[in-house]
Design an enzyme around this catalytic site. Structure first.
Site, mmCIF file in Angstrom:
data_model
loop_
_atom_site.group_PDB
_atom_site.id
_atom_site.type_symbol
_atom_site.label_atom_id
_atom_site.label_comp_id
_atom_site.label_asym_id
_atom_site.label_seq_id
_atom_site.Cartn_x
_atom_site.Cartn_y
_atom_site.Cartn_z
ATOM 1 N N ASP A 197 2.545 -2.845 -3.954
ATOM 2 C CA ASP A 197 1.699 -3.738 -2.874
ATOM 3 C C ASP A 197 0.468 -2.958 -2.566
ATOM 4 O O ASP A 197 -0.199 -3.453 -1.757
ATOM 5 C CB ASP A 197 2.470 -4.202 -1.782
ATOM 6 C CG ASP A 197 3.155 -2.958 -1.053
ATOM 7 O OD1 ASP A 197 2.853 -1.840 -1.263
ATOM 8 O OD2 ASP A 197 4.100 -3.322 -0.576
ATOM 9 N N HIS A 241 2.793 7.213 8.064
ATOM 10 C CA HIS A 241 1.380 7.005 7.432
ATOM 11 C C HIS A 241 0.818 5.485 7.623
ATOM 12 O O HIS A 241 -0.158 5.461 7.553
ATOM 13 C CB HIS A 241 1.553 7.370 5.793
ATOM 14 C CG HIS A 241 2.336 6.156 5.088
ATOM 15 N ND1 HIS A 241 3.439 6.043 4.969
ATOM 16 C CD2 HIS A 241 1.657 5.274 4.283
ATOM 17 C CE1 HIS A 241 3.637 5.097 4.388
ATOM 18 N NE2 HIS A 241 2.627 4.522 3.606
ATOM 19 N N GLU A 247 -0.823 -4.462 2.647
ATOM 20 C CA GLU A 247 0.172 -4.739 1.620
ATOM 21 C C GLU A 247 0.866 -6.062 1.490
ATOM 22 O O GLU A 247 1.164 -6.604 0.409
ATOM 23 C CB GLU A 247 1.337 -3.664 1.727
ATOM 24 C CG GLU A 247 1.136 -1.945 1.451
ATOM 25 C CD GLU A 247 0.287 -1.161 2.600
ATOM 26 O OE1 GLU A 247 0.105 -0.149 2.649
ATOM 27 O OE2 GLU A 247 -0.239 -2.047 3.637
ATOM 28 N N GLU A 278 8.824 -4.269 -8.691
ATOM 29 C CA GLU A 278 9.212 -4.468 -7.247
ATOM 30 C C GLU A 278 8.309 -5.581 -6.662
ATOM 31 O O GLU A 278 7.683 -5.774 -5.749
ATOM 32 C CB GLU A 278 8.652 -3.259 -6.457
ATOM 33 C CG GLU A 278 9.137 -3.008 -5.047
ATOM 34 C CD GLU A 278 8.797 -1.725 -4.287
ATOM 35 O OE1 GLU A 278 9.735 -0.815 -4.058
ATOM 36 O OE2 GLU A 278 7.828 -1.914 -3.869
ATOM 37 N N ARG A 282 -1.128 2.470 7.779
ATOM 38 C CA ARG A 282 -2.445 2.004 8.495
ATOM 39 C C ARG A 282 -2.143 1.159 9.936
ATOM 40 O O ARG A 282 -2.866 1.502 10.952
ATOM 41 C CB ARG A 282 -3.199 1.108 7.767
ATOM 42 C CG ARG A 282 -3.907 1.683 6.559
ATOM 43 C CD ARG A 282 -4.537 0.827 5.602
ATOM 44 N NE ARG A 282 -5.092 1.459 4.291
ATOM 45 C CZ ARG A 282 -6.265 2.117 4.420
ATOM 46 N NH1 ARG A 282 -7.229 1.740 5.535
ATOM 47 N NH2 ARG A 282 -6.659 2.267 3.233
ATOM 48 N N HIS A 304 0.902 13.490 5.813
ATOM 49 C CA HIS A 304 0.210 12.671 4.967
ATOM 50 C C HIS A 304 -1.197 13.276 4.943
ATOM 51 O O HIS A 304 -1.893 13.946 6.139
ATOM 52 C CB HIS A 304 0.003 11.246 5.380
ATOM 53 C CG HIS A 304 -0.383 10.389 4.495
ATOM 54 N ND1 HIS A 304 -1.647 10.313 4.159
ATOM 55 C CD2 HIS A 304 0.366 9.437 3.574
ATOM 56 C CE1 HIS A 304 -2.088 9.301 3.148
ATOM 57 N NE2 HIS A 304 -0.661 8.983 2.743
#
Length: 396
Positions: free
Chosen positions: A104, A211, A140, A126, A213, A243
């Site tokens: 995604d 990590h 995503e 996936e 957003r 990250h």
């Protein structure tokens, strides 16, 4: 239904840009490379350039084409435009028979979109994961829904993911439940036995990855404070592979640096990360892939998010969705560290995401749908039958 003769082998363009994509497409690329029926063309977008360089050679995945589209702190709109343009040019040059994307990410979305614009069918590995909240995770959730409207093959990791797709109108004949390729690759890597575990003491070993957003900024800073309080117990050794995102580092480094029970490390190569995951006692993460890997190794996972597109792990009892509030995180972590029975129940819950053979099912389905001609071992001709309809293409 139309059928067109395609000279073998089938040219499959696998598009990846992030470390999770590389991990999950590596077994597909390796399987295709060992098959006379396919010619894999791996294209990297550089979304996680440094992380990819750490691992692709180790995963035995040669890169055919590498794009250079990343700029420091660039907007998603800019990245998306650059990726569609760059991937479109590669597709026009290489003329693959299909494009394979995973998951995604912005790379996956733009790979599918560029293929759609060039009338090349897309296989989505996936497929079907959903939270039901359009902007969580961001971006995503939107990305995977859009890919679901463009793909011809939807390789869902679980029955739930497959049901999500059919409920959205994807034809049953285009949805295939395969398991998740992340399990295939994890088992392959652990069999190699070359990774290095970062844990060094006999204390309770906690692995942390953050990590997302939607967690960055004040939310992540508060989670950093909670992690420091967890390490203050004195019986915990915490490893935090950090990250590369500047936003992640700005939020976490002030809270974690210098703590005697916390090792803040640079991002680990996949072999070392797998060994460290195998060596931990407990995982705290906002990653999607780790929710799939940890149950295979018997590692309870606390998911530091408000939603998850992988509810199967939670329902199986292998993971808990604890949110992002510091007190909720600490309560869940202390409970598992202090209650052996609760810990054992999660550690032995099993993995709903696969048996290590997802790649076999994916490659076999593509070979079947491209109509491998067995008369000469598949070396002379493949017939691609493509139906008209949503996510499908004619070859006219």
């Amino acid at each position: 239904m139309s059928a067109d003769l395609i000279t073998a082998p089938v040219r499959a363009m696998l598009v990846l840009g992030t470390r999770p994509e590389a991990i999950k497409l590596a077994p597909v690329a390796r399987a295709m490379a060992h098959s006379p029926l396919f010619e894999p063309l791996v294209v990297t977008t550089g979304q996680h350039r440094e992380m990819l360089h750490q691992m692709l050679d180790l995963l035995r995945v040669p890169v055919h084409t590498e794009l250079d589209v990343m700029r420091d702190r660039q907007q998603l709109s800019t990245l998306t435009a650059r990726l569609v343009d760059g991937l479109g040019e590669v597709i026009r040059t290489e003329r693959p028979d299909l494009v394979v994307v995973q998951g995604d990410t912005t790379t996956a979305l733009t790979g599918a979109l560029a293929a759609f614009y060039e009338h090349i069918p897309t296989a989505h590995v996936e497929a079907g994961l959903r939270t039901g909240v359009l902007d969580n995770p961001f971006p995503e959730e939107l990305n995977r829904r859009l890919i679901g409207r463009m793909a011809r093959w939807h390789f869902a990791p679980t029955e739930r993911a497959a049901a999500n797709l059919t409920a959205e109108g994807v034809p049953d004949a285009e949805v295939f439940t395969t398991g998740n390729t992340v399990i295939d690759n994890l088992l392959w890597v652990l069999a190699e036995g070359t990774g290095r575990c970062l844990f060094r003491t006999g204390l309770r070993r906690v692995l942390v990855t953050l990590h997302r957003r939607e967690n960055q900024g004040a939310v992540m800073r508060s989670m950093g404070k909670a992690l420091a309080r967890l390490a203050d117990r004195g019986d915990v050794e915490m490893v935090v592979p950090l990250h590369k995102s500047p936003a992640v580092r700005e939020a976490l480094l002030p809270e974690l640096t210098g703590h005697p029970h916390i090792e803040v490390a640079e991002p680990l190569g996949y072999l070392d990360f797998s060994a460290t995951l195998a060596g931990c006692d407990l995982v705290l993460t906002d990653s999607g892939g780790i929710q799939e890997e940890a149950p295979t190794l018997g590692k309870p996972a606390l998911v530091l998010r408000t939603t998850t597109e992988r509810p199967e792990a939670v329902e199986a009892g292998a993971a808990r969705l604890v949110g992002t509030e510091p007190e909720s995180i600490l309560h869940a972590a202390f409970h598992l560290l202090d209650d052996p029975d609760a810990y054992e129940r999660m550690a032995t819950a099993g993995n709903p995401f696969g048996d290590g053979h997802a790649t076999d099912r994916i490659v076999a389905q593509l070979a079947e749908d491209f109509g491998a001609d067995a008369e000469d071992g598949g070396g002379a001709a493949l017939v691609a039958s493509r139906t008209e309809g949503p996510g499908s293409y004619s070859t006219a």
